[in-house]
Design an enzyme around this catalytic site. Structure first.
Site, PDB file in Angstrom:
ATOM      1  N   HIS A   1      47.178 -14.003  18.970  1.00  0.00           N
ATOM      2  CA  HIS A   1      46.472 -12.718  19.502  1.00  0.00           C
ATOM      3  C   HIS A   1      44.889 -12.546  19.366  1.00  0.00           C
ATOM      4  O   HIS A   1      44.760 -12.470  18.156  1.00  0.00           O
ATOM      5  CB  HIS A   1      47.288 -11.698  19.111  1.00  0.00           C
ATOM      6  CG  HIS A   1      46.933 -10.587  20.073  1.00  0.00           C
ATOM      7  ND1 HIS A   1      46.019  -9.804  20.096  1.00  0.00           N
ATOM      8  CD2 HIS A   1      48.051  -9.673  20.978  1.00  0.00           C
ATOM      9  CE1 HIS A   1      45.921  -8.807  20.842  1.00  0.00           C
ATOM     10  NE2 HIS A   1      47.194  -8.531  21.395  1.00  0.00           N
TER      11      HIS A   1
ATOM     12  N   TYR B   1      42.445   0.073  22.290  1.00  0.00           N
ATOM     13  CA  TYR B   1      41.894   1.147  21.540  1.00  0.00           C
ATOM     14  C   TYR B   1      41.210   2.118  22.476  1.00  0.00           C
ATOM     15  O   TYR B   1      40.196   1.805  23.096  1.00  0.00           O
ATOM     16  CB  TYR B   1      40.764   0.899  20.552  1.00  0.00           C
ATOM     17  CG  TYR B   1      41.484   0.150  19.333  1.00  0.00           C
ATOM     18  CD1 TYR B   1      42.048   0.504  18.282  1.00  0.00           C
ATOM     19  CD2 TYR B   1      40.911  -1.274  19.248  1.00  0.00           C
ATOM     20  CE1 TYR B   1      42.374  -0.205  17.230  1.00  0.00           C
ATOM     21  CE2 TYR B   1      41.352  -2.088  18.132  1.00  0.00           C
ATOM     22  CZ  TYR B   1      42.005  -1.654  16.969  1.00  0.00           C
ATOM     23  OH  TYR B   1      42.709  -2.426  16.054  1.00  0.00           O
TER      24      TYR B   1
ATOM     25  N   PRO C   1      45.488   2.129   8.275  1.00  0.00           N
ATOM     26  CA  PRO C   1      45.803   1.239   9.239  1.00  0.00           C
ATOM     27  C   PRO C   1      44.926   1.008  10.314  1.00  0.00           C
ATOM     28  O   PRO C   1      45.286   0.111  11.233  1.00  0.00           O
ATOM     29  CB  PRO C   1      47.248   1.723   9.587  1.00  0.00           C
ATOM     30  CG  PRO C   1      47.223   3.174   9.556  1.00  0.00           C
ATOM     31  CD  PRO C   1      46.350   3.760   8.245  1.00  0.00           C
TER      32      PRO C   1
ATOM     33  N   LYS D   1      45.061  -4.086   7.508  1.00  0.00           N
ATOM     34  CA  LYS D   1      44.605  -5.110   6.486  1.00  0.00           C
ATOM     35  C   LYS D   1      45.393  -5.002   5.397  1.00  0.00           C
ATOM     36  O   LYS D   1      45.587  -5.762   4.466  1.00  0.00           O
ATOM     37  CB  LYS D   1      43.210  -4.514   5.622  1.00  0.00           C
ATOM     38  CG  LYS D   1      41.837  -4.743   6.746  1.00  0.00           C
ATOM     39  CD  LYS D   1      41.591  -6.145   6.767  1.00  0.00           C
ATOM     40  CE  LYS D   1      40.347  -5.890   7.727  1.00  0.00           C
ATOM     41  NZ  LYS D   1      40.209  -7.398   8.502  1.00  0.00           N
TER      42      LYS D   1
ATOM     43  N   TYR E   1      37.345  -8.324  11.387  1.00  0.00           N
ATOM     44  CA  TYR E   1      38.543  -7.589  12.062  1.00  0.00           C
ATOM     45  C   TYR E   1      39.762  -8.640  11.643  1.00  0.00           C
ATOM     46  O   TYR E   1      40.718  -8.396  11.232  1.00  0.00           O
ATOM     47  CB  TYR E   1      38.512  -7.634  13.581  1.00  0.00           C
ATOM     48  CG  TYR E   1      39.372  -7.057  14.256  1.00  0.00           C
ATOM     49  CD1 TYR E   1      40.026  -5.758  13.850  1.00  0.00           C
ATOM     50  CD2 TYR E   1      40.144  -7.530  15.383  1.00  0.00           C
ATOM     51  CE1 TYR E   1      40.806  -5.163  14.658  1.00  0.00           C
ATOM     52  CE2 TYR E   1      41.119  -6.822  16.107  1.00  0.00           C
ATOM     53  CZ  TYR E   1      41.570  -5.763  15.743  1.00  0.00           C
ATOM     54  OH  TYR E   1      42.508  -5.060  16.205  1.00  0.00           O
TER      55      TYR E   1
HETATM   56  C1  LIG Z   1      53.243   2.305  10.409  1.00  0.00           C
HETATM   57  C2  LIG Z   1      52.432   1.321   9.506  1.00  0.00           C
HETATM   58  C3  LIG Z   1      51.546   0.162  10.321  1.00  0.00           C
HETATM   59  C4  LIG Z   1      51.045  -0.730   9.559  1.00  0.00           C
HETATM   60  N1  LIG Z   1      50.111  -1.355  10.159  1.00  0.00           N
HETATM   61  C5  LIG Z   1      49.925  -2.555   9.711  1.00  0.00           C
HETATM   62  C6  LIG Z   1      49.291  -3.795  10.158  1.00  0.00           C
HETATM   63  O1  LIG Z   1      49.374  -3.923  11.305  1.00  0.00           O
HETATM   64  N2  LIG Z   1      48.729  -4.905   9.368  1.00  0.00           N
HETATM   65  C7  LIG Z   1      48.644  -4.753   7.929  1.00  0.00           C
HETATM   66  O2  LIG Z   1      48.096  -5.701   7.316  1.00  0.00           O
HETATM   67  N3  LIG Z   1      49.291  -3.519   7.357  1.00  0.00           N
HETATM   68  C8  LIG Z   1      49.826  -2.648   8.132  1.00  0.00           C
HETATM   69  N4  LIG Z   1      50.335  -1.547   7.332  1.00  0.00           N
HETATM   70  C9  LIG Z   1      50.261  -1.692   6.001  1.00  0.00           C
HETATM   71  C10 LIG Z   1      51.395  -2.326   5.208  1.00  0.00           C
HETATM   72  O3  LIG Z   1      52.653  -2.301   5.886  1.00  0.00           O
HETATM   73  C11 LIG Z   1      51.182  -2.323   3.793  1.00  0.00           C
HETATM   74  O4  LIG Z   1      50.141  -2.584   3.339  1.00  0.00           O
HETATM   75  C12 LIG Z   1      52.292  -3.559   3.177  1.00  0.00           C
HETATM   76  O5  LIG Z   1      53.783  -3.078   3.407  1.00  0.00           O
HETATM   77  C13 LIG Z   1      51.923  -3.390   1.575  1.00  0.00           C
HETATM   78  O6  LIG Z   1      52.863  -4.456   1.231  1.00  0.00           O
HETATM   79  P1  LIG Z   1      53.524  -4.302  -0.335  1.00  0.00           P
HETATM   80  O7  LIG Z   1      54.177  -5.541  -0.723  1.00  0.00           O
HETATM   81  O8  LIG Z   1      52.242  -3.961  -1.441  1.00  0.00           O
HETATM   82  O9  LIG Z   1      54.179  -2.776  -0.351  1.00  0.00           O
HETATM   83  P2  LIG Z   1      55.384  -2.304   0.437  1.00  0.00           P
HETATM   84  O10 LIG Z   1      55.702  -3.207   1.763  1.00  0.00           O
HETATM   85  O11 LIG Z   1      55.660  -0.884   0.414  1.00  0.00           O
HETATM   86  O12 LIG Z   1      56.758  -2.743  -0.588  1.00  0.00           O
HETATM   87  C14 LIG Z   1      57.118  -2.196  -1.822  1.00  0.00           C
HETATM   88  C15 LIG Z   1      58.554  -2.285  -2.022  1.00  0.00           C
HETATM   89  O13 LIG Z   1      58.852  -1.498  -3.193  1.00  0.00           O
HETATM   90  C16 LIG Z   1      60.010  -0.946  -3.324  1.00  0.00           C
HETATM   91  N5  LIG Z   1      59.730  -0.252  -4.246  1.00  0.00           N
HETATM   92  C17 LIG Z   1      59.100   1.230  -4.377  1.00  0.00           C
HETATM   93  N6  LIG Z   1      59.204   1.686  -5.559  1.00  0.00           N
HETATM   94  C18 LIG Z   1      60.173   1.012  -6.156  1.00  0.00           C
HETATM   95  C19 LIG Z   1      60.494   1.228  -7.487  1.00  0.00           C
HETATM   96  N7  LIG Z   1      60.443   2.331  -8.354  1.00  0.00           N
HETATM   97  N8  LIG Z   1      61.570   0.433  -7.907  1.00  0.00           N
HETATM   98  C20 LIG Z   1      61.981  -0.829  -7.267  1.00  0.00           C
HETATM   99  N9  LIG Z   1      61.387  -0.991  -5.874  1.00  0.00           N
HETATM  100  C21 LIG Z   1      60.710  -0.066  -5.446  1.00  0.00           C
HETATM  101  C22 LIG Z   1      59.985  -0.412  -1.887  1.00  0.00           C
HETATM  102  O14 LIG Z   1      61.449  -0.370  -1.400  1.00  0.00           O
HETATM  103  C23 LIG Z   1      59.445  -1.637  -1.281  1.00  0.00           C
HETATM  104  O15 LIG Z   1      60.415  -2.602  -0.601  1.00  0.00           O
HETATM  105  C24 LIG Z   1      51.144  -0.530   8.048  1.00  0.00           C
HETATM  106  C25 LIG Z   1      51.812   0.306   7.372  1.00  0.00           C
HETATM  107  C26 LIG Z   1      52.468   1.220   8.118  1.00  0.00           C
HETATM  108  C27 LIG Z   1      53.239   2.347   7.359  1.00  0.00           C
END
Ligand SMILES: Cc1cc2nc3c(=O)[nH]c(=O)nc-3n(C[C@H](O)[C@H](O)[C@H](O)COP(=O)(O)OP(=O)(O)OC[C@H]3O[C@@H](n4cnc5c(N)ncnc54)[C@H](O)[C@@H]3O)c2cc1C
Length: 404
Positions: A83, A213, A305, A309, A401
């Site tokens: 994309h 956008y 968001p 990133k 981007y």
């Molecule tokens: C609506 C939305 C849209 C988004 N769109 C984008 C996008 O287009 N592009 C992009 O790059 N980012 C996007 N993001 C952001 C992206 O989803 C997050 O930055 C990403 O999920 C971060 O990954 P992570 O592994 O750090 O955390 P997470 O994906 O949040 O994973 C953390 C994990 O830890 C677990 N956990 C939490 N606390 C505990 C605990 N105490 N003990 C054990 N397990 C625990 C949770 O259940 C979860 O599975 C978006 C976020 C949202 C909410």
């Protein structure tokens, strides 16, 4: 709560305990396993829940390269879609920006985050990785010494401990990793942008072949494809807006109005599968290490968001930490771990800077009052005109981007 393996590891200990099975924890787990490092992933949720938790979808070129060079990209190659076009809509008209052909010429790959998580979990478990589902970490203790420990409560309320040499907190902004940091151990940089979005996931095909956008006097509206039948939409809303307050009809009308559907084509409607209000905030911890505890992904830094990133930074940081842990544990170079925080923070602050630029572009100057408001509004129009007319600005935009 057990799901496998590694008979030679004493129960409840691992070289690296990873808390959280999101993109950060699962990329880290897979890379450590490939490097021969004993690790375990502790995850609060059940596997089924992770398979269906829709979130991000736009993967940066760097993320795709990390997954490819580690053989973690099979699903992505089969079902991901390239994309590379944005369409901006304002009261002055619309224009398209072919960002996949500008700058370094790299497009995004659209691949829903929950499918990526499903792939990474499957690969980790198939390769012999240990995951404990329904296991909530409640605290990390002893991180200032060589024997940290993670306290865990399982789904039945039972408690236990995991001993480790290192702990990777990949458990998001509200996880046990952040909560376990003693006062003053790290510095927290926080900014509330004063803007909120109603995030929507619609069971509807994309309405255009671009990221949309729309900058409208009633507020921002966004359109992002997730798959041929699912589209994410965003609507800027009041802070404190109740996500259930608007009927589906009202949501589609508001989206149509802000996105100029009357002029540019009707939106393809469908059932709203998910809705949540997101307050746009930025939050960075510094450094990303406290003794033997490392912060990764959303646990390290939260990014709005607006620039897609978060998941991409999570993957990048996981790869950097995997290399440092491999150097420390396999090649006898623990000093490699000292470089983890600075290396990640370089990328995090660059992403934060671009995300702030996007927030100003899409919302003008949130919170600006009096004479400052129209002034900021004119700056925003000028920024959009530059993006429309200047090849140099388009190249800069494309690099930031898609870059990470
Ligand atoms: C609506 C939305 C849209 C988004 N769109 C984008 C996008 O287009 N592009 C992009 O790059 N980012 C996007 N993001 C952001 C992206 O989803 C997050 O930055 C990403 O999920 C971060 O990954 P992570 O592994 O750090 O955390 P997470 O994906 O949040 O994973 C953390 C994990 O830890 C677990 N956990 C939490 N606390 C505990 C605990 N105490 N003990 C054990 N397990 C625990 C949770 O259940 C979860 O599975 C978006 C976020 C949202 C909410």
């Amino acid at each position: 709560m057990t799901e496998s393996k590694h008979a030679r590891v004493p129960q409840n200990s691992a070289d690296v305990v990873i808390v959280g099975a999101g993109p950060a924890g699962l990329v880290l787990g897979n890379l450590l396993l490939r490097g021969g490092i004993e690790c375990v992933v502790l995850e609060r949720a059940e596997r089924e829940h992770l398979h269906n938790r829709a979130r991000a979808g736009f993967l940066a070129a760097h993320t795709v390269r990390v997954l490819a060079r580690n053989g973690l990209d099979e699903g992505l190659r089969r079902r991901g879609q390239e994309h590379g076009v944005c369409e901006f809509r304002t009261e002055d008209g619309r224009f398209r920006l072919d960002y996949g052909r500008r700058g370094r010429g790299e497009p995004h790959t659209v691949y829903p985050q929950h499918e990526l998580v499903r792939d990474l979990l499957g690969q980790f478990i198939d390769a012999g990785g240990r995951v404990r589902f329904g296991a909530e970490a409640t605290a990390v203790t002893g991180a200032d010494g060589p024997n940290p420990s993670v306290a865990v409560r399982d789904r039945d309320g039972g408690t236990g401990h995991w001993r480790a040499r290192y702990v990777a907190a990949c458990d998001g902004r509200h996880g046990a990793g952040r909560r376990s940091l003693p006062a003053g151990a790290v510095r927290r940089h926080h900014r509330d942008h004063g803007v909120s979005w109603l995030g929507l996931l619609a069971e509807a095909p994309p309405s255009m072949d671009a990221v949309g956008y729309a900058v409208h006097p009633r507020g921002f509206a966004g359109h992002m494809a997730r798959s041929t039948g699912i589209t994410r939409y965003y609507l800027q809303c009041e802070r404190g807006h109740d996500s259930g307050a608007w009927s589906e009809e009202r949501i589609w009308e508001e989206l149509a109005l802000r996105m100029g559907a009357a002029e540019y084509g009707a939106l393809r409607r469908g059932r709203i599968l998910q809705r949540a209000v997101v307050d746009l905030e930025s939050d960075v911890l510094e450094p990303l290490r406290y003794g033997s505890l490392f912060l990764v992904g959303d646990a390290a830094a939260l990014i709005s968001p607006a620039a897609a990133k978060g998941a991409n930074l999570a993957v990048l940081e996981a790869e950097i930490l995997a290399r440092a842990l491999t150097d420390a544990l396999v090649h006898g170079d623990p000093e490699a771990l000292d470089r983890y925080s600075d290396r990640c923070l370089d990328h995090i602050w660059r992403a934060q800077e671009f995300s702030h630029w996007m927030i100003d572009l899409l919302h003008g100057a949130p919170g600006a009052e009096g004479a400052a408001a129209p002034f900021q509004e004119r700056l925003r129009s000028s920024r959009i005109a530059s993006l429309r007319d200047s090849r140099t600005t388009q190249d800069w935009f494309a690099d930031h981007y898609v870059g990470i």
